[in-house]
Design a protein around this motif. Structure first.
Motif, PDB file in Angstrom:
ATOM      1  N   GLY A  36     -22.504  16.019 -13.213  1.00  0.00           N
ATOM      2  CA  GLY A  36     -22.270  14.635 -12.861  1.00  0.00           C
ATOM      3  C   GLY A  36     -23.540  13.844 -12.649  1.00  0.00           C
ATOM      4  O   GLY A  36     -23.520  12.677 -12.292  1.00  0.00           O
ATOM      5  N   ASP A  37     -24.628  14.460 -12.883  1.00  0.00           N
ATOM      6  CA  ASP A  37     -25.900  13.779 -12.704  1.00  0.00           C
ATOM      7  C   ASP A  37     -26.119  12.810 -13.854  1.00  0.00           C
ATOM      8  O   ASP A  37     -25.858  13.143 -15.010  1.00  0.00           O
ATOM      9  CB  ASP A  37     -27.009  14.824 -12.668  1.00  0.00           C
ATOM     10  CG  ASP A  37     -28.311  14.263 -12.162  1.00  0.00           C
ATOM     11  OD1 ASP A  37     -28.715  14.637 -11.051  1.00  0.00           O
ATOM     12  OD2 ASP A  37     -28.909  13.440 -12.895  1.00  0.00           O
ATOM     13  N   PRO A  38     -26.607  11.635 -13.589  1.00  0.00           N
ATOM     14  CA  PRO A  38     -26.808  10.673 -14.685  1.00  0.00           C
ATOM     15  C   PRO A  38     -27.840  11.146 -15.705  1.00  0.00           C
ATOM     16  O   PRO A  38     -27.839  10.671 -16.832  1.00  0.00           O
ATOM     17  CB  PRO A  38     -27.280   9.400 -13.971  1.00  0.00           C
ATOM     18  CG  PRO A  38     -27.670   9.819 -12.595  1.00  0.00           C
ATOM     19  CD  PRO A  38     -26.888  11.038 -12.262  1.00  0.00           C
ATOM     20  N   ARG A  39     -28.746  12.073 -15.325  1.00  0.00           N
ATOM     21  CA  ARG A  39     -29.743  12.537 -16.291  1.00  0.00           C
ATOM     22  C   ARG A  39     -29.179  13.577 -17.246  1.00  0.00           C
ATOM     23  O   ARG A  39     -29.822  13.981 -18.204  1.00  0.00           O
ATOM     24  CB  ARG A  39     -30.938  13.137 -15.545  1.00  0.00           C
ATOM     25  CG  ARG A  39     -31.787  12.118 -14.822  1.00  0.00           C
ATOM     26  CD  ARG A  39     -32.707  12.782 -13.844  1.00  0.00           C
ATOM     27  NE  ARG A  39     -31.947  13.489 -12.801  1.00  0.00           N
ATOM     28  CZ  ARG A  39     -32.509  14.067 -11.743  1.00  0.00           C
ATOM     29  NH1 ARG A  39     -33.817  14.062 -11.607  1.00  0.00           N
ATOM     30  NH2 ARG A  39     -31.771  14.685 -10.843  1.00  0.00           N
ATOM     31  N   ALA A  40     -27.971  14.069 -16.949  1.00  0.00           N
ATOM     32  CA  ALA A  40     -27.428  15.202 -17.707  1.00  0.00           C
ATOM     33  C   ALA A  40     -27.364  14.920 -19.200  1.00  0.00           C
ATOM     34  O   ALA A  40     -27.781  15.739 -20.017  1.00  0.00           O
ATOM     35  CB  ALA A  40     -26.046  15.549 -17.169  1.00  0.00           C
ATOM     36  N   ALA A  41     -26.858  13.753 -19.557  1.00  0.00           N
ATOM     37  CA  ALA A  41     -26.675  13.473 -20.969  1.00  0.00           C
ATOM     38  C   ALA A  41     -28.007  13.473 -21.717  1.00  0.00           C
ATOM     39  O   ALA A  41     -28.127  14.044 -22.805  1.00  0.00           O
ATOM     40  CB  ALA A  41     -25.990  12.123 -21.136  1.00  0.00           C
ATOM     41  N   ASP A  42     -29.015  12.870 -21.093  1.00  0.00           N
ATOM     42  CA  ASP A  42     -30.326  12.851 -21.734  1.00  0.00           C
ATOM     43  C   ASP A  42     -30.870  14.260 -21.914  1.00  0.00           C
ATOM     44  O   ASP A  42     -31.451  14.592 -22.940  1.00  0.00           O
ATOM     45  CB  ASP A  42     -31.313  12.031 -20.897  1.00  0.00           C
ATOM     46  CG  ASP A  42     -31.024  10.536 -21.036  1.00  0.00           C
ATOM     47  OD1 ASP A  42     -30.359  10.178 -22.028  1.00  0.00           O
ATOM     48  OD2 ASP A  42     -31.458   9.771 -20.159  1.00  0.00           O
ATOM     49  N   LEU A  43     -30.665  15.065 -20.891  1.00  0.00           N
ATOM     50  CA  LEU A  43     -31.171  16.440 -20.970  1.00  0.00           C
ATOM     51  C   LEU A  43     -30.463  17.209 -22.076  1.00  0.00           C
ATOM     52  O   LEU A  43     -31.085  17.955 -22.831  1.00  0.00           O
ATOM     53  CB  LEU A  43     -30.979  17.146 -19.623  1.00  0.00           C
ATOM     54  CG  LEU A  43     -31.945  16.690 -18.529  1.00  0.00           C
ATOM     55  CD1 LEU A  43     -31.547  17.260 -17.180  1.00  0.00           C
ATOM     56  CD2 LEU A  43     -33.367  17.110 -18.881  1.00  0.00           C
ATOM     57  N   LEU A  44     -29.158  17.027 -22.179  1.00  0.00           N
ATOM     58  CA  LEU A  44     -28.419  17.740 -23.222  1.00  0.00           C
ATOM     59  C   LEU A  44     -28.869  17.285 -24.603  1.00  0.00           C
ATOM     60  O   LEU A  44     -29.013  18.083 -25.531  1.00  0.00           O
ATOM     61  CB  LEU A  44     -26.917  17.499 -23.063  1.00  0.00           C
ATOM     62  CG  LEU A  44     -26.270  18.218 -21.882  1.00  0.00           C
ATOM     63  CD1 LEU A  44     -24.794  17.878 -21.806  1.00  0.00           C
ATOM     64  CD2 LEU A  44     -26.455  19.720 -22.001  1.00  0.00           C
ATOM     65  N   LYS A  45     -29.110  15.993 -24.714  1.00  0.00           N
ATOM     66  CA  LYS A  45     -29.564  15.458 -25.991  1.00  0.00           C
ATOM     67  C   LYS A  45     -30.938  16.044 -26.341  1.00  0.00           C
ATOM     68  O   LYS A  45     -31.194  16.447 -27.476  1.00  0.00           O
ATOM     69  CB  LYS A  45     -29.658  13.937 -25.893  1.00  0.00           C
ATOM     70  CG  LYS A  45     -29.498  13.243 -27.219  1.00  0.00           C
ATOM     71  CD  LYS A  45     -29.158  11.781 -26.991  1.00  0.00           C
ATOM     72  CE  LYS A  45     -29.092  11.001 -28.285  1.00  0.00           C
ATOM     73  NZ  LYS A  45     -30.031  11.340 -29.292  1.00  0.00           N
ATOM     74  N   ALA A  46     -31.786  16.103 -25.325  1.00  0.00           N
ATOM     75  CA  ALA A  46     -33.108  16.689 -25.551  1.00  0.00           C
ATOM     76  C   ALA A  46     -32.979  18.145 -25.959  1.00  0.00           C
ATOM     77  O   ALA A  46     -33.705  18.641 -26.822  1.00  0.00           O
ATOM     78  CB  ALA A  46     -33.945  16.565 -24.276  1.00  0.00           C
TER      79      ALA A  46
END
Lengths: 453, 641, 369
Positions: free
Chosen positions: B161-171
Motif C-alpha cells: 500500500g505504499d505509494p512508492r510500490a508501483a514505481d519500485l515494481l516498474k523499476a
C-alpha cells in the motif's frame, strides 16, 4: 655475345638440357629454403628445453573467428597466469598459436604442424564437430593430446581427446526435463541447423520424449541450412503448431548467425517467451553480445556455466579476464570455462605424472578434480568426459542469463547416448583393464579400430 | 511498361483485398450470439474496487491499474508474514500466487464469481486479514537468489500500500533495481567509469560509488515478468485502451465462468472496436458450447464456424471428440471443415506474402548489381561488401544517435548511400577503370577488394557481429485477421524495395545522367564521339550502383546479422537474380527477384528450406539453357559480347 | 618430347617437379629424423596437397586460357572426384569404425540408417571408385556442357550458372539426408589399397602419385592445345561466331575439352582427399572455385605451367600468412588479386616471358651494333 639467330638454331635437346640446369638451380634454392626452415625448427626445439609448448588451434579468420578468437585469448590468459605462478615442472609454458582459418582440412594440417614441427605437449582447440573430426586421425597417429571445449553431439570417446564441453546428457536432456516438469510443456518443436550436432541431439531427444509418452504428432522437427536468414515460413509453422491448445516449446539447436533473424521473426510474429519459450543450446553470452537482445528476453538457454553466477571463483575469473583483455565489457562464456577446467586438469595431470609425455598424462588425468566456476567440482571420467552441473538461464535484457533452475549435483558426461539404438550398449573407458573408447557392454568386446590394433 | 507495373502492383493489392473481404465476413456472421440481452456490465468490477480501498492508491493512470494487483497479492502476503519465510503456509501461498500469475487475466477483477476462478479463494481469505506488509521488509527479500522468494517479495511490495510500490515494481521490471553485494541493500545503480553509483531505493540517499562487481542487478524470470506486467498494467475489460481490452478478451477465451460471461456481454453491448467485439463474441461462443439448451449450443457452433481464432478451432475439436448428439456433431464437423478451408486460404496468402517479402529482399540486394553488372558489365564480387558497408553505416549512425533509434533509419539511408557510393567511386577510379572490356578480370580484382573490405571491417570495427537495433515501428505485425498478420519490418521493406526500384528507374529514364549511362553502356565509342565524358559517367554509374547496395544494407540490417561476413550471404543470390531477370534490364531484376522469392516460399512447405533453394538454382540453370539471356534479354548488337 | 617444344616454362616446371619428387622422397624416407636434411612428413603432405591444387589449376587453365570459358564451378568437379575417393576410403574402414558395423559408415549408424544407399554400392572396389573419380565429374560436365554450349550460353552467363551449379551441389551435400555425411563429410580414413594412410611411406607414395598425375595431366593438356583440336579451341576463344561460320562444330569442341577438364579436376580431388584426410561440402563452396581461378590468373592464363606456378605460390603464401600474420592474410591475399589483375595481366608467367623478351631484345640490339 652470340648472335640471336644462332641461339634460335640450337637444337631443342640442348634447350632441354638448359631447362633442366635451370631447374636444378631453382631446386637448390628451394631446398636450401627448406633446410633453413628445418634449422629454424631445430633452433626452436633447442629452446624447448626450457619451455613447455602448448598449442592453440582456434580459427582467427573466416566464419568461426567470431567464436574462436575469444578462446585463443582465454588460453593465452591461462598460460600467462600459470607462468606467473611459476610455470609447470619448473619450466615456463609457451603458447604456439596457429590459424586454421575456419577451413576444415586446414585444421588437420595445422594440427600436424603443431604436433610434428612444434612438438607441443598438448593442444587446446577446435570448435565445430567437423574440425574435431578432421584432426582426430592426426592426434591418433602422432599421439597428441587435444582438449575440446565445446558442447557436442557425443558418440565419441577417443584416447587422445578430452571433452571438456557438455555431452547431450549434460545439456539437452536436463533442459527438456525442465520444460516438461517445470513449465508443463507437452508439444515440442525441435529446430536445428542441418549438421551433425543438431541431428544427433534431436535424435536423442526424440527418443527420450517418446519414452516419456509424447506422441509423434506432438513433435515437430525442422532443419535449416547454416546462416539461414528467412525464417518467415518456419516461424509461421511453429506458431500454427503451438496454437493447438497444448503448451508448446521450441528446443533450438540453431547455430550461431541464424539465431538473430530467428528470434526477431518470433518477436515480430507476436510469439513471446511467455507463449512459446525457446530453449537454446548454442546461444551464450558471447553470441548475445553481438545482437539486440530485446526480442530474446525471457527465452532460455541451457549451459554448464553462466557469467552471472555469483561465486567467488567466477568473480575472480571474470576480473582476470577483464584485466587480460583490457576491456571491461567483454563477457565470459561456457566454452571459456571448459578451457579453464581442461587446462587446470592438464596441469594437475602433468604435475602428478611428473612429465608431459602424452601416455603418462592420459594415465594420470583420469579421476583428477578441479573446481567449477559455478560451484562444485569437475572430475575427469574414464571416458575422457567430465562431470558438470547443468544450469538453465533466462535471457535478460543486458545479455546476461538469470539462472532459473539447476541440477542438484554434477552430471557425469556420457559419451554414448542411452537413447540411440547404435550406441546404448557402448561405453568408453580408458583405464585398465578395458582401455577402449567404444566397449560393447553386451558382447564385452572393444569395437572397431581400437580392437584391430 | 504499364502492363508490367500492373503485374507488380496487382499482387499486393489482391492480397489486401482478399483479407479485407475475409475480415468483413466474421462480425456479420457472428450476430447469432449477440442477440442475447446483456446484463449490466460492471458487476464484477465494482466488487473488485471494494478491495482497492485497502490500499490508498493514487489516481494516476499507471497506479490505478495497480489495484488489480493488490487483489492478487494482498491475500497471500499476510500468510507469509505470519508464518515466517520458511513455514509451510508461506510455501502454500507462494504456490497460490504462482498459479494465479500463470494466467494473468483470470478474472481476478471479478471476485464475486464462484470460487471456480483461481486465486479468488485466497482473495477472500486475504480480505479478512488486511494487514499490509512493510515495504522495507518486502524489498529486502528481493536480494534473495530464489525466484520464489523474489516473486513473493514483489507481491508483498504490491500489497504494502505504499505509494512508492508501483514505481519500485516498474523499476524491477525494467531492470533498474540492484542490490549491494556486501549487505544486500536494495539500490538504484548508475554506471560510472569503473563501477556503479548507488542510491538507496527507498530513501533516495546517495550511497557513493562501488566497483563493477560489487552491485548486482536483481534478475527476474518469465513468470515474474508476466506477473509484474499484470500488476503494473492490469488487464481489465473496461480499459480505455482497445489493445488491452483485446488481450483481456483473448485471455478469457475458453476460461470463463458465469460472471465472466455477464461481464463479456456487458462489454459487448458498448464495445465499438470491431476486433475486440470479435474476440468477445468468440469468448462467449466458446462458453456457449457448454450451454444448457441445444439451440444455444448450435448457435455457438455456428458462431465458432466463422472465426479464424485458433481457440475456436480447438474448442470445435474438443467438441467433436466428445459430443454425443449427432446433429450437433455434424454441425461442428461442417464448421470445422469450413474453418480449415479458410485457414488454408489464409496460409496461402501468408505464403504469398512471405514469398513477396523474400523476393523484395532479393530485389533490394540485386538491384545495385543490376547497375554495376547489368549496365556496366563489371562482375562486381565486392557487391556484397558494399551492402555490408551500408549495414555498418546504419550501425555507426545508431551509435551517433542512441536516443533517437526510431529516426535513425531515416538518417542511415542517405548516409549509407553516400558512404557506399563513395567507396564505389573509389573502387571504380582506383581499379575498375583499368579493366573495361575485360569483364572476367574485373571479377578477380573485385574479389580481391571484397576480401580487403571484409578484413578492413574486422580490424577497424570488430570481428564480432554488431548490434543494429530495430526502431519500434519496425517491430510487431499488422493483424489483418486472427489467422493472417503481416510483419511490419517485411511490409516496410517490401514497400521500400519498390520505392528504390522506382527511384532508380526514374534516374535512368528521366535524368541526363541516366541518358548518358544508357548511352555509354550501349555504345561507348559512339557516346564519347557525341561528347559524353565516359570516364565521369562510369564513376558516377558505379557510385550509383554501390550507393544502392549501401541502401540495401540498411534494410538488411533490420532483418539479419550485421557482421564482416554478411555480404557473402547475398552475393550469389544477387547474381542469380540479375542473370535470371536478364542482364541490363531493371525490370528483369524486379520480376526475377519476386518470382524467385515466391517460388522459393511456395516450394518450402513441401521440400524444406534447403531443397527449395537447390531446386530454384537448378531451375535457373535450366532456364538459362532455354533463354540464354534471361527473362528480359537486351536486344540489338550491343547485347553481343 | 615434341610436346614440350618451345615450352620453356613447361620444361623447367616438369624438371623441377621431377627433381623435387625424388629429392623430397629420399630426404623423408632415407634420411633419419634427427638429421637436419630430413624432410618432415608434414612437409611432404603439404607439398602433395599443393600438387593436387596445381593439377586442378591446369584443368581450369585449359578451359579458361584456351577455350575462353571462365568456370566458377570447377571446385565442384574437384569435390566430386574427392567424394568418390572418400567413399572408397570410407568403405575400406569396414568394421574398424567406432560402432564396428561391417557395412555402414559410422555417420549412417548413429543417424539410424538401416542399409547402404544404392549409390554407395560398388565403392568397396578400388577399380570402381577410380572409374567413378573420372566418370562422375565427367558425366556431370558432359550433361551440363551439352546443354549449355548447345544453347550457346556464353560469357558471364555461363560463369554465373557454373557458380549456381557448385552452389547447388554444396547445399545438397550439406543435407544429411543425401547420405554423404552432411557437414562433417567423410573422414577418419584408415587405408588405401591396403596401405596404412598414416604411414610415412604411404604419404610419400601419394605425394609421388600426385607428382606423376600432375606431369601426365600437364602433358595431356599440352597435347590437346598443340593439336588441331587445341587450335580450333583458341579460334573459338578469340572469335566464336566466325569459327562456327567456317564450319566447325563449336559446341562439340567445347563439350569435349570441358569434359576432359572436369575429369582432370576429379583426379586432382581424388588425390587430394587421402592426403588431407577429409572431404566435406565446404569444397563445393563457390569461394573455393573463385580462388582457384585466381591461382590461374596469378600464374598466367593460357600457359598451363603458369597455372602450376600460381597454385603453388598462392597456396604457399596462404600457409605462410595464416601462420605468421593471421590477421593480415586476407589483406595480403586481396591485395595480391588486385595488383595481379592491374599490373600483371599475364601473371607470373607473363613476367617471365617479358624478362626473356627484354633480354633477347637487348641481345638483338647488341647484335645490331
Amino acid at each position: 655475345m652470340p648472335n640471336p639467330a644462332t641461339l634460335r638454331t640450337l637444337s631443342s635437346q640442348s634447350h632441354m638440357l638448359k631447362s633442366f640446369a635451370l631447374a636444378a638451380v631453382l631446386l637448390l634454392g628451394l631446398s636450401s629454403g627448406l633446410l633453413h626452415a628445418e634449422e629454424e625448427g631445430e633452433a626452436a626445439e633447442a629452446g624447448s628445453d626450457e619451455t613447455i609448448k602448448v598449442g592453440v588451434l582456434h580459427s582467427l579468420s573466416g566464419t568461426m573467428a567470431i567464436s574462436e578468437t575469444t578462446l585463443k585469448d582465454t588460453m593465452l590468459m591461462l598460460i600467462e597466469q600459470q607462468n606467473e605462478k611459476g610455470g609447470l615442472l619448473g619450466k615456463k609454458l609457451e603458447a604456439v598459436v596457429v590459424d586454421p582459418a575456419s577451413d576444415w582440412p586446414l585444421f588437420a594440417e595445422k594440427a600436424r604442424e603443431l604436433l610434428e614441427k612444434d612438438k607441443v605437449a598438448a593442444v587446446f582447440g577446435c570448435w565445430t564437430s567437423v574440425s574435431r573430426k578432421s584432426v582426430l586421425p592426426v592426434f591418433e597417429e602422432l599421439n597428441g593430446l587435444l582438449f575440446y571445449p565445446v558442447q557436442y553431439e557425443g558418440e565419441e570417446s577417443q584416447r587422445n581427446v578430452f571433452y571438456t564441453g557438455a555431452a547431450p546428457n549434460q545439456q539437452a536432456i536436463p533442459a527438456v526435463d525442465y520444460l516438461k516438469d517445470e513449465l508443463g510443456v507437452e508439444r515440442w518443436v525441435l529446430a536445428g541447423t542441418d549438421y551433425v550436432y543438431p541431428r544427433t541431439t534431436n535424435k536423442i531427444l526424440e527418443a527420450y520424449l517418446k519414452q516419456n509418452g509424447v506422441a509423434q504428432e506432438d513433435i515437430m522437427i525442422n532443419y535449416t541450412p547454416f546462416g539461414h536468414s528467412d525464417w518467415q515460413s518456419i516461424v509461421a509453422d511453429i506458431k500454427q503448431f503451438g496454437s493447438e491448445g497444448k503448451k508448446t516449446a521450441v528446443v533450438s539447436t540453431i547455430n550461431g548467425d541464424a539465431n538473430v533473424p530467428f528470434y526477431k521473426e518470433l518477436g515480430n510474429q507476436g510469439i513471446s517467451a511467455e507463449d512459446i519459450p525457446v530453449v537454446a543450446f548454442s546461444v551464450g553470452e558471447e553470441e548475445l553480445s553481438g545482437i539486440d537482445t530485446k526480442p530474446l528476453v525471457g527465452h532460455l538457454a541451457a549451459w554448464n556455466y553462466f557469467m552471472s553466477v555469483p561465486t567467488d571463483e567466477n568473480d575472480a575469473f571474470i576480473e582476470t579476464w577483464h584485466d587480460f583483455i583490457e576491456d571491461d565489457d567483454r563477457v565470459t562464456n561456457d566454452p571459456m570455462e571448459a578451457h579453464k577446467i581442461g587446462f587446470d586438469l592438464w596441469v594437475k595431470a602433468v604435475e602428478k605424472a611428473g612429465t608431459t609425455d602424452p601416455d603418462a598424462v592420459i594415465d594420470a588425468i583420469v579421476g583428477l578434480e578441479t573446481k567449477n566456476l559455478t560451484g562444485g567440482t569437475a572430475k575427469m571420467l574414464p571416458n575422457h568426459h567430465i562431470t558438470k552441473p547443468v544450469l538453465i538461464g533466462e535471457i535478460q535484457e543486458d545479455g546476461q542469463f538469470a539462472v532459473v533452475w539447476q541440477t542438484d549435483e554434477e552430471v557425469p558426461g556420457d559419451a554414448w547416448s542411452d537413447y540411440l539404438e547404435g550406441s546404448k550398449d557402448l561405453k568408453g573407458d580408458w583405464t585398465d583393464p578395458v582401455n577402449c573408447g567404444n566397449y560393447n557392454t553386451k558382447t564385452e568386446e572393444c569395437l572397431g579400430a581400437e580392437a584391430a590394433e | 511498361m504499364p502492363s508490367r507495373w500492373g503485374a507488380v502492383l496487382l499482387l499486393p493489392a489482391l492480397l489486401l483485398a482478399y483479407t479485407a473481404a475475409a475480415w468483413g465476413q466474421t462480425p456479420a456472421a457472428a450476430e447469432a450470439v449477440v442477440e442475447q440481452p446483456a446484463p449490466t456490465p460492471t458487476d464484477g468490477l465494482i466488487e473488485a474496487s471494494a478491495y482497492d480501498t485497502e490500499a490508498a492508491v493514487p489516481t494516476d493512470a499507471d497506479l490505478s491499474t495497480q489495484a488489480a494487483n493488490e487483489v492478487d497479492a494482498a491475500p497471500a502476503a499476510p500468510d507469509s508474514l505470519d508464518a515466517g519465510a520458511a513455514g509451510p503456509a508461506a510455501t502454500d501461498s507462494i504456490a497460490d500466487t504462482d498459479r494465479s500469475t500463470e494466467s494473468p487475466a483470470t478474472p481476478a477483477e471479478l471476485p464475486s464469481a464462484s470460487s471456480q476462478a483461481r486465486g479468488t479463494d485466497t482473495a477472500h481469505g486475504g480480505a479478512e486479514l488486511p494487514k499490509p506488509p512493510s515495504l522495507a521488509a518486502a524489498l529486502a527479500k528481493l536480494a534473495d537468489p530464489s525466484f520464489n522468494v523474489k516473486e513473493q517479495a514483489a507481491a508483498d511490495i504490491a500489497a504494502s500500500g505504499d505509494p512508492r510500490a508501483a514505481d519500485l515494481l516498474k523499476a524491477l521490471l525494467d531492470g533498474e533495481l540492484y542490490f549491494r553485494r556486501d549487505d544486500n541493500r536494495i539500490v538504484f545503480a548508475e554506471r560510472t567509469a569503473d563501477g556503479w553509483a548507488l542510491t538507496d531505493a527507498l530513501s533516495d540517499e546517495a550511497l557513493g560509488n562501488v566497483g563493477r562487481r560489487d552491485a548486482r542487478k536483481i534478475t527476474i524470470n518469465n513468470r515474474m515478468r508476466s506477473a509484474l506486467r499484470t500488476n503494473i498494467a492490469a488487464l481489465t475489460l473496461a480499459s480505455p485502451d482497445p489493445a488491452t481490452r483485446l488481450s483481456a478478451a483473448k485471455e478469457m477465451m475458453g476460461d470463463v465462468d458465469d460472471a465472466g460471461i455477464s461481464a463479456l456481454r456487458g462489454q459487448l453491448a458498448q464495445e465499438d472496436d470491431p476486433q475486440v467485439r470479435e474476440a468477445i463474441e468468440l469468448a462467449l461462443a466458446i462458453a456457449g458450447l457448454e450451454a444448457e439448451t441445444l439451440e444455444e449450443r448450435k448457435a455457438a457452433v455456428a458462431a465458432l464456424g466463422t472465426s479464424l481464432y485458433p481457440e475456436a478451432r480447438n474448442a470445435l475439436d474438443d467438441l467433436i471428440r466428445t459430443e454425443q448428439d449427432p446433429e450437433l456433431l455434424a454441425a461442428a464437423q461442417a464448421a470445422r471443415t469450413e474453418i480449415a478451408q479458410r485457414v488454408d486460404n489464409m496460409r496461402r496468402l501468408e505464403t504469398l506474402f512471405f514469398g513477396l517479402s523474400l523476393g523484395s529482399v532479393l530485389v533490394l540486394a540485386a538491384i545495385g548489381l543490376a547497375i554495376t553488372f547489368g549496365v556496366m558489365g563489371v562482375i562486381n564480387m565486392a557487391h556484397g561488401e558494399l551492402i555490408m558497408i551500408g549495414a555498418y553505416t546504419t550501425y555507426l549512425v545508431q551509435l551517433a544517435m542512441p536516443n533517437a533509434i526510431d529516426w535513425s533509419l531515416f538518417v542511415a539511408i542517405p548516409a549509407a548511400f553516400i558512404v557506399a557510393g563513395l567507396f564505389g567511386v573509389a573502387i571504380e577510379r582506383g581499379v575498375i577503370r583499368f579493366l573495361y572490356g575485360r569483364p572476367l578480370e574485373t571479377l578477380l580484382a573485385t574479389f580481391g577488394i571484397s576480401l580487403i573490405l571484409q578484413q578492413l571491417v574486422r580490424t577497424t570495427i570488430s570481428a564480432q557481429n554488431v548490434i543494429v537495433e530495430n526502431p519500434s515501428w519496425m517491430s510487431g505485425s499488422l493483424q489483418l485477421n486472427p489467422a493472417l498478420s503481416l510483419t511490419f519490418n517485411r511490409l516496410y521493406i517490401f514497400v521500400f524495395s519498390l520505392l528504390v526500384f522506382v527511384a532508380l528507374l526514374l534516374v535512368l529514364k528521366r535524368t541526363a545522367l541516366g541518358l548518358q549511362v544508357r548511352a555509354v553502356s550501349q555504345n561507348r565509342a559512339m557516346a564519347r564521339a557525341m561528347g559524353v565524358r565516359s570516364a565521369r559517367v562510369d564513376a558516377l554509374t558505379f557510385g550509383l550502383g554501390a550507393g544502392i547496395a549501401g541502401v540495401a544494407g540498411v534494410a538488411l540490417s533490420q532483418l539479419t546479422n550485421v557482421g564482416p561476413n554478411m555480404g557473402q550471404a547475398y552475393i550469389i543470390d544477387s547474381f542469380m537474380v540479375v542473370v535470371f531477370g536478364g542482364v541490363g534490364n531493371l525490370w528483369g531484376t524486379l520480376v526475377g527477384g519476386l518470382t524467385l522469392g515466391v517460388a522459393n516460399k511456395f516450394m518450402e512447405p513441401w521440400t524444406g528450406a534447403v531443397l527449395a533453394k537447390i531446386l530454384v538454382l537448378v531451375f535457373i540453370i535450366l532456364f538459362i539453357q532455354w533463354r540464354p539471356r534471361g527473362l528480359f534479354p537486351q536486344r540489338g548488337r550491343a547485347a553481343e559480347g | 618430347m615434341t610436346l614440350l617444344k618451345g615450352d620453356t616454362g613447361g620444361q623447367v616446371m616438369l624438371g623441377l617437379l621431377l627433381a623435387v619428387a625424388i629429392v623430397v622422397s629420399v630426404l623423408n624416407l632415407a634420411v633419419p629424423e634427427a638429421n637436419p636434411l630430413h624432410v618432415s612428413t608434414y612437409t611432404v603432405t603439404l607439398l602433395g596437397k599443393y600438387l593436387t591444387y596445381a593439377l586442378l589449376a591446369v584443368a581450369v587453365d585449359l578451359v579458361w586460357g584456351y577455350l575462353g570459358i571462365l568456370s566458377l564451378g570447377h571446385g565442384a568437379f574437384f569435390a566430386l572426384g574427392g567424394y568418390a575417393m572418400g567413399m572408397y576410403l570410407m568403405r575400406q574402414i569396414g568394421d574398424r569404425g567406432v560402432y564396428g558395423d561391417p557395412i555402414l559408415p559410422d555417420f549412417m549408424v548413429f543417424l539410424d540408417w538401416q542399409e547402404l544407399p544404392w549409390f554407395w554400392h560398388g565403392f568397396d572396389m578400388f577399380w570402381f571408385a577410380a572409374l567413378m573419380v573420372v566418370l562422375v565429374p565427367g558425366a556431370l560436365a558432359f550433361v551440363f556442357g551439352w546443354l549449355a554450349f548447345r544453347s550457346r550460353v556464353t560469357g558471364v552467363y555461363l560463369s554465373i550458372i557454373t557458380q549456381a551449379l557448385t552452389y547447388a551441389l554444396m547445399l545438397a551435400f550439406f543435407r544429411n539426408e543425401m547420405g554423404f555425411g552432411g557437414n562433417n563429410g567423410l573422414t577418419d580414413f584408415k587405408d588405401l589399397l591396403g596401405f596404412d594412410l598414416q604411414a610415412d611411406s604411404t604419404r610419400v607414395g601419394l605425394f609421388i602419385a600426385s607428382a606423376i598425375a600432375l606431369a601426365l595431366g600437364y602433358l595431356a593438356c599440352r597435347w590437346i592445345v598443340t593439336s588441331k583440336l587445341g587450335r580450333v579451341a583458341v579460334a573459338i576463344r578469340d572469335a566464336e561466331a566466325r569459327t562456327r561460320f567456317i564450319g566447325y562444330r563449336v559446341d562439340r569442341v567445347k563439350v569435349a575439352i570441358w569434359t576432359f577438364s572436369a575429369m582432370l579436376a576429379g583426379i586432382a580431388g581424388a588425390l587430394y582427399v587421402p592426403q588431407v584426410g577429409i572431404i566435406n561440402p565446404g569444397e563445393f563452396s563457390p569461394l573455393n572455385s573463385i580462388e582457384l581461378v585466381v591461382w590461374v590468373a596469378v600464374g598466367g592464363r593460357a600457359t598451363l605451367y603458369g597455372a602450376v606456378v600460381g597454385a603453388v605460390v598462392v597456396n604457399y603464401g596462404k600457409t605462410y600468412f595464416t601462420g605468421a600474420f593471421p590477421e593480415a592474410w586476407l589483406f595480403a591475399l586481396g591485395g595480391l588479386f588486385v595488383l595481379v589483375t592491374l599490373f600483371l595481366p599475364k601473371g607470373i608467367a607473363g613476367l617471365f616471358r617479358q624478362l626473356k623478351r627484354r633480354r633477347s631484345g637487348a641481345m638483338a640490339e647488341g647484335a645490331a651494333v
